[in-house]
Design an enzyme around this catalytic site. Sequence first.
Site, short mmCIF file in Angstrom:
data_model
loop_
_atom_site.label_atom_id
_atom_site.label_comp_id
_atom_site.label_asym_id
_atom_site.label_seq_id
_atom_site.Cartn_x
_atom_site.Cartn_y
_atom_site.Cartn_z
N GLU A 157 -35.21 18.45 -59.51
CA GLU A 157 -34.86 18.43 -58.08
C GLU A 157 -36.10 18.63 -57.22
O GLU A 157 -36.30 17.93 -56.22
CB GLU A 157 -33.82 19.51 -57.79
CG GLU A 157 -33.46 19.67 -56.33
CD GLU A 157 -33.42 21.13 -55.90
OE1 GLU A 157 -34.09 21.47 -54.89
OE2 GLU A 157 -32.72 21.93 -56.55
N HIS A 158 -36.94 19.59 -57.59
CA HIS A 158 -38.18 19.82 -56.84
C HIS A 158 -39.06 18.57 -56.84
O HIS A 158 -39.66 18.20 -55.83
CB HIS A 158 -38.96 20.99 -57.45
CG HIS A 158 -38.55 22.32 -56.93
ND1 HIS A 158 -39.44 23.22 -56.41
CD2 HIS A 158 -37.33 22.92 -56.85
CE1 HIS A 158 -38.80 24.33 -56.03
NE2 HIS A 158 -37.51 24.16 -56.30
#
Length: 420
Positions: free
Chosen positions: A53-54
């Site tokens: 996600e990052h």
Amino acid sequence: MGDPNIRRREFPGGLRVFTEPLEEATSVSLGVWIRAGSRDERDEVAGITHLMEHMLFKGTPRMDALGIAQAFESIGAQENAATGEEYTVLYARFLPEHLERALDIMSDMVLHPTLADLEREREVIVEEIRMYEDRPDQMADEHLSSLIFHGDPLGRPIIGYVDTVRGVDHERLRRFHAATYTAPNVFVVGAGRLEPERFEALVEERLGGLPGGEPFARAVRPKAPESRFLFKPKETEQYHVSLGSRGLPAGSEDRFAMAALNNVLGGGMSSRLFQEVREKRGLAYAVYSYHQGYSDAGALKVYVGSTTNNVEEAVRVIAEQLERLREEPVSEEELERTKQQLKSSTLLALESTAARMNRIGRGVVTGTELLAPEEMARRIEAVSAEDILRLAREHLDLKNMYLSAIGPREIDLGRYLEGA
């Protein structure tokens, strides 16, 4: 009764689109959801979903990290992403005229992450892990989950561990993305001022080429821990305690009755825990309860933060209130107040396009029927005192509850959960 205003479209390959048009809205909330969360990870790569996600924000072949930030800001969008036990979501809220550009940006991020600056971002997450370790209230909750779902991925922290996060290299992350960000695992939700047919066409144009794959199979299988009680020493000003038991899946037919039980127990300022622990005795500033529902499991939890001198009395009073809920039905006045609180909080939230988008996304992930607002109100109104009593007897048995505590010295709080 499903919400007739929510439209569903599935394309060949498995990509799905959900639309909730709202003529009165002034914004659009867009979410690209991936049915992949921390519970789907192997132990040796715990935290890889959150790391991925990052990395969505670190760049694509068309935009670097700064370019992504500038692209969102150029359309005035409010964007972010989140990882849960069962999902990853990239979302944004913006004015309707920017829908096409927002879809361009978000589709590029999901389809073509370059995974640039992985080594630096891993260390950012390591710092995030250490930040959480300095928040004993959150750590007490994580330790409680590790007891309730002992031996199951639902009992692991979403963010993972320092060693497992640092062990994810470019090749492993690339394989994870290829296997996870697939058509059967991805769905797109739009809520607000938009035209469903045009929205569906735009999504198909940008994400229709997602590769095929198989969704994760999920089945919760917790084991009994050696002890129902866990203490972690830490030099803190307060003693942090979380206690709870297994709850209901998010889509359970009893979910509205569980919401009522939670509200009576510790859901607001008039709740029994707030009144008995804080207002009448001054034993704590923070005391509350909450229910977490997943696709096939759930947890009902209570938190209290108190001084070392007061924590035993606080836990004793909490146990007393849990037993009281199992022994006698709630009063008619308390039940009516709870219903009004639940109806108001549920329906008022729907004034936000972001809340509507999240409701659809979480419902799809957990397999929860998406009800029309009127039907939700009707089901809340149908909850009876007998329903609450039945759930209390099933889920608030002290002998089946777990307790985690963080504080400067160990205190035998488990004895308050041994039952009569």
